[in-house]
Design a protein around this motif. Structure first.
Motif, PDB file in Angstrom:
ATOM      1  N   GLU A  78      10.069   6.267  -3.412  1.00 24.37           N
ATOM      2  CA  GLU A  78      10.804   6.370  -4.671  1.00 24.37           C
ATOM      3  C   GLU A  78      10.198   5.449  -5.732  1.00 24.37           C
ATOM      4  OE1 GLU A  78      15.266   5.952  -6.617  1.00 24.37           O
ATOM      5  OE2 GLU A  78      15.040   5.967  -4.438  1.00 24.37           O
ATOM      6  N   LEU A  79       9.788   4.256  -5.324  1.00 29.34           N
ATOM      7  CA  LEU A  79       9.129   3.342  -6.267  1.00 29.34           C
ATOM      8  C   LEU A  79       7.922   4.018  -6.908  1.00 29.34           C
ATOM      9  CD1 LEU A  79       8.474   0.584  -7.566  1.00 29.34           C
ATOM     10  CD2 LEU A  79       7.327  -0.032  -5.412  1.00 29.34           C
ATOM     11  N   ALA A  80       7.109   4.677  -6.099  1.00 31.52           N
ATOM     12  CA  ALA A  80       5.910   5.345  -6.620  1.00 31.52           C
ATOM     13  C   ALA A  80       6.277   6.460  -7.596  1.00 31.52           C
ATOM     14  CB  ALA A  80       5.083   5.904  -5.461  1.00 31.52           C
ATOM     15  N   ARG A  81       7.389   7.160  -7.344  1.00 26.91           N
ATOM     16  CA  ARG A  81       7.808   8.219  -8.255  1.00 26.91           C
ATOM     17  C   ARG A  81       8.208   7.646  -9.614  1.00 26.91           C
ATOM     18  NH1 ARG A  81      11.710  12.597  -5.534  1.00 26.91           N
ATOM     19  NH2 ARG A  81      11.107  13.655  -7.477  1.00 26.91           N
ATOM     20  N   HIS A  82       8.830   6.479  -9.606  1.00 25.18           N
ATOM     21  CA  HIS A  82       9.241   5.857 -10.866  1.00 25.18           C
ATOM     22  C   HIS A  82       8.051   5.242 -11.611  1.00 25.18           C
ATOM     23  CE1 HIS A  82      13.343   6.671  -9.949  1.00 25.18           C
ATOM     24  NE2 HIS A  82      13.468   5.749  -9.010  1.00 25.18           N
ATOM     25  N   THR A  83       7.143   4.592 -10.883  1.00 24.86           N
ATOM     26  CA  THR A  83       6.022   3.923 -11.563  1.00 24.86           C
ATOM     27  C   THR A  83       5.058   4.925 -12.188  1.00 24.86           C
ATOM     28  OG1 THR A  83       4.768   3.757  -9.481  1.00 24.86           O
ATOM     29  CG2 THR A  83       6.127   1.862 -10.118  1.00 24.86           C
ATOM     30  N   ALA A  84       5.116   6.184 -11.760  1.00 27.15           N
ATOM     31  CA  ALA A  84       4.270   7.208 -12.382  1.00 27.15           C
ATOM     32  C   ALA A  84       4.627   7.402 -13.851  1.00 27.15           C
ATOM     33  CB  ALA A  84       4.398   8.524 -11.629  1.00 27.15           C
ATOM     34  N   ARG A  85       5.796   6.926 -14.277  1.00 26.70           N
ATOM     35  CA  ARG A  85       6.227   7.054 -15.669  1.00 26.70           C
ATOM     36  C   ARG A  85       5.712   5.921 -16.551  1.00 26.70           C
ATOM     37  NH1 ARG A  85       9.995  10.944 -16.230  1.00 26.70           N
ATOM     38  NH2 ARG A  85      10.947  11.745 -14.325  1.00 26.70           N
ATOM     39  N   LEU A  86       5.135   4.887 -15.928  1.00 26.59           N
ATOM     40  CA  LEU A  86       4.615   3.774 -16.716  1.00 26.59           C
ATOM     41  C   LEU A  86       3.348   4.199 -17.466  1.00 26.59           C
ATOM     42  CD1 LEU A  86       5.068   0.904 -14.102  1.00 26.59           C
ATOM     43  CD2 LEU A  86       6.403   1.261 -16.186  1.00 26.59           C
ATOM     44  N   ASP A  87       3.033   3.499 -18.516  1.00 23.89           N
ATOM     45  CA  ASP A  87       1.860   3.826 -19.325  1.00 23.89           C
ATOM     46  C   ASP A  87       1.000   2.566 -19.505  1.00 23.89           C
ATOM     47  OD1 ASP A  87       0.055   5.028 -20.959  1.00 23.89           O
ATOM     48  OD2 ASP A  87       1.366   5.137 -22.715  1.00 23.89           O
ATOM     49  N   PRO A  88      -0.134   2.483 -18.768  1.00 25.47           N
ATOM     50  CA  PRO A  88      -0.618   3.458 -17.785  1.00 25.47           C
ATOM     51  C   PRO A  88       0.040   3.242 -16.425  1.00 25.47           C
ATOM     52  CG  PRO A  88      -2.180   1.672 -17.962  1.00 25.47           C
ATOM     53  CD  PRO A  88      -1.099   1.378 -18.976  1.00 25.47           C
ATOM     54  N   PRO A  89       0.068   4.267 -15.564  1.00 21.58           N
ATOM     55  CA  PRO A  89       0.670   4.110 -14.243  1.00 21.58           C
ATOM     56  C   PRO A  89      -0.279   3.379 -13.289  1.00 21.58           C
ATOM     57  CG  PRO A  89      -0.187   6.313 -14.477  1.00 21.58           C
ATOM     58  CD  PRO A  89      -0.384   5.641 -15.817  1.00 21.58           C
ATOM     59  N   PRO A  90       0.248   2.512 -12.433  1.00 19.94           N
ATOM     60  CA  PRO A  90      -0.620   1.838 -11.462  1.00 19.94           C
ATOM     61  C   PRO A  90      -0.976   2.765 -10.301  1.00 19.94           C
ATOM     62  CG  PRO A  90       1.655   1.177 -11.136  1.00 19.94           C
ATOM     63  CD  PRO A  90       1.652   2.064 -12.346  1.00 19.94           C
ATOM     64  N   ALA A  91      -2.088   2.455  -9.646  1.00 17.48           N
ATOM     65  CA  ALA A  91      -2.407   3.131  -8.387  1.00 17.48           C
ATOM     66  C   ALA A  91      -1.458   2.598  -7.311  1.00 17.48           C
ATOM     67  CB  ALA A  91      -3.854   2.873  -8.002  1.00 17.48           C
ATOM     68  N   VAL A  92      -1.243   3.377  -6.266  1.00 13.02           N
ATOM     69  CA  VAL A  92      -0.308   2.987  -5.209  1.00 13.02           C
ATOM     70  C   VAL A  92      -0.962   3.190  -3.850  1.00 13.02           C
ATOM     71  CG1 VAL A  92       1.936   3.405  -4.140  1.00 13.02           C
ATOM     72  CG2 VAL A  92       1.693   3.628  -6.615  1.00 13.02           C
ATOM     73  N   ILE A  93      -0.878   2.174  -2.997  1.00 12.43           N
ATOM     74  CA  ILE A  93      -1.292   2.286  -1.598  1.00 12.43           C
ATOM     75  C   ILE A  93      -0.106   1.870  -0.745  1.00 12.43           C
ATOM     76  CG2 ILE A  93      -2.820   1.401   0.209  1.00 12.43           C
ATOM     77  CD1 ILE A  93      -4.958   0.994  -1.919  1.00 12.43           C
ATOM     78  N   PHE A  94       0.290   2.735   0.178  1.00 14.94           N
ATOM     79  CA  PHE A  94       1.436   2.456   1.028  1.00 14.94           C
ATOM     80  C   PHE A  94       1.022   1.669   2.261  1.00 14.94           C
ATOM     81  CE2 PHE A  94       2.592   6.407  -1.219  1.00 14.94           C
ATOM     82  CZ  PHE A  94       3.766   5.986  -1.817  1.00 14.94           C
ATOM     83  N   THR A  95       1.874   0.762   2.690  1.00 16.02           N
ATOM     84  CA  THR A  95       1.701   0.103   3.983  1.00 16.02           C
ATOM     85  C   THR A  95       2.812   0.630   4.883  1.00 16.02           C
ATOM     86  OG1 THR A  95       3.092  -1.786   3.368  1.00 16.02           O
ATOM     87  CG2 THR A  95       0.734  -1.956   2.900  1.00 16.02           C
ATOM     88  N   THR A  96       2.482   0.974   6.098  1.00 16.86           N
ATOM     89  CA  THR A  96       3.454   1.651   6.943  1.00 16.86           C
ATOM     90  C   THR A  96       3.272   1.350   8.412  1.00 16.86           C
ATOM     91  OG1 THR A  96       4.287   3.831   7.595  1.00 16.86           O
ATOM     92  CG2 THR A  96       1.972   3.701   6.997  1.00 16.86           C
ATOM     93  N   ALA A  97       4.378   1.315   9.115  1.00 15.22           N
ATOM     94  CA  ALA A  97       4.366   1.212  10.575  1.00 15.22           C
ATOM     95  C   ALA A  97       4.783   2.542  11.182  1.00 15.22           C
ATOM     96  CB  ALA A  97       5.310   0.098  11.027  1.00 15.22           C
ATOM     97  N   TYR A  98       4.653   3.617  10.406  1.00 12.00           N
ATOM     98  CA  TYR A  98       5.054   4.950  10.875  1.00 12.00           C
ATOM     99  C   TYR A  98       4.262   5.354  12.114  1.00 12.00           C
ATOM    100  CZ  TYR A  98       7.943   6.416   6.887  1.00 12.00           C
ATOM    101  OH  TYR A  98       8.934   6.572   5.962  1.00 12.00           O
ATOM    102  N   ASP A  99       4.829   6.270  12.868  1.00 13.28           N
ATOM    103  CA  ASP A  99       4.125   6.769  14.049  1.00 13.28           C
ATOM    104  C   ASP A  99       3.023   7.733  13.625  1.00 13.28           C
ATOM    105  OD1 ASP A  99       5.318   9.233  13.427  1.00 13.28           O
ATOM    106  OD2 ASP A  99       6.941   8.952  14.855  1.00 13.28           O
ATOM    107  N   GLU A 100       2.263   8.199  14.597  1.00 16.80           N
ATOM    108  CA  GLU A 100       1.077   9.011  14.323  1.00 16.80           C
ATOM    109  C   GLU A 100       1.413  10.294  13.580  1.00 16.80           C
ATOM    110  OE1 GLU A 100      -2.572  11.210  16.773  1.00 16.80           O
ATOM    111  OE2 GLU A 100      -1.227   9.822  17.795  1.00 16.80           O
ATOM    112  N   TYR A 101       2.544  10.919  13.918  1.00 19.10           N
ATOM    113  CA  TYR A 101       2.923  12.175  13.267  1.00 19.10           C
ATOM    114  C   TYR A 101       3.164  11.957  11.771  1.00 19.10           C
ATOM    115  CZ  TYR A 101       5.654  16.277  11.967  1.00 19.10           C
ATOM    116  OH  TYR A 101       6.118  17.400  11.328  1.00 19.10           O
TER     117      TYR A 101
END
Length: 261
Positions: A78-101
């Motif tokens: 959700e943060l990334a969806r909101h920051t896309a409205r900034l001018d200019p928008p920042p790049a986003v890299i996620f950090t995650t402990a999600y499983d392989e799927y």
């Protein structure tokens, strides 16, 4: 989406770290320091969730956001969806402990991520790409999100204004915008009513081709004054507002069943 303008090659990347766990934030900060000689960065702040991050970005812009995904109050998607409205928008890299799927879903969507525990070599690789990385498209973020947003976002006077979704009583399409009506005021959303209906099917109910109502805000229904063609029609009465919202004849059977009237 606004155009992402990367910093010059010899300019350190300004980075915002977002994670609800302090040790994770500190680890990323330390790793950025470890690889600073080859990949110079400037840490502009650290936040525990998306709401804190957006507050920081109001005063301190960033080139890159390193954000966890699962966080309270507002997650990384959700943060990334909101920051896309900034001018200019920042790049986003996620950090995650999600499983392989789940990680596979990010790969298929071409969204950059770092798998926890983050390693220095992998972080360096991500930073090397960050200068040419575009913010992920909203359509992609919707696909990989595990839940609907907690807030809508509105651009006002160069900043992002958050509107809590539970405070919205109805959504109404007007020309190229959608009006989000709360008790105190209206907000203009640069979004599609159809997409909002798809994203929040349990919260909002379509009563007309141009209007969705919040189910929890319905006080009742009433038969309105007879229309010009001689037919009576129904209107929705809402808690906290004098507005009476007409129900189209096409939607009335669905509305009647949904509200149990």
């Amino acid at each position: 989406m606004k155009e992402h303008t990367p910093p010059a090659p010899d300019t350190p990347l300004s980075v915002l770290i977002v994670d609800d766990e302090a040790p994770a934030r500190e680890r990323l900060r330390d790793l950025l320091g470890d690889i600073a000689e080859r990949h110079p960065t400037r840490l502009v702040g650290m936040a525990a969730n998306g709401i804190e991050a957006l507050a920081l970005l109001d005063t301190t812009p960033a080139d890159l956001i390193l954000t966890d995904i699962r966080m309270p109050a507002m997650d990384g998607i959700e943060l990334a969806r909101h920051t896309a409205r900034l001018d200019p928008p920042p790049a986003v890299i996620f950090t995650t402990a999600y499983d392989e799927y789940a990680v596979r879903a990010f790969e298929l969507a071409a969204v950059d991520y770092l798998l926890k525990p983050v390693r220095a070599a992998r972080l360096a690789e991500a930073l090397a790409k960050a200068r040419r990385l575009h913010p992920p498209a909203d359509t992609v973020l919707r696909q990989i999100a595990t839940a609907g947003r907690s807030h809508f976002s509105v651009s006002e006077r160069g900043r992002i204004l958050l509107v809590p979704v539970p405070e919205v009583l109805y959504l109404k399409a007007e020309q190229k915008y959608v009006v989000a009506r709360c008790v105190d005021r209206e907000y203009l959303l640069d979004e599609s009513l159809v997409q909002l209906e798809e994203e929040f099917p349990e919260r909002f109910l379509r009563i007309h081709r141009n209007c969705l109502i919040a189910r929890h805000a319905v006080r009742g229904v009433a038969r309105a004054t007879t229309s010009e063609d001689g037919e009576a029609h129904w209107v929705i009465l809402l808690d906290g507002l004098p507005d009476q919202l007409p129900v189209s004849r096409r939607q009335w059977p669905t509305v009647k069943d949904a509200l149990g009237v």
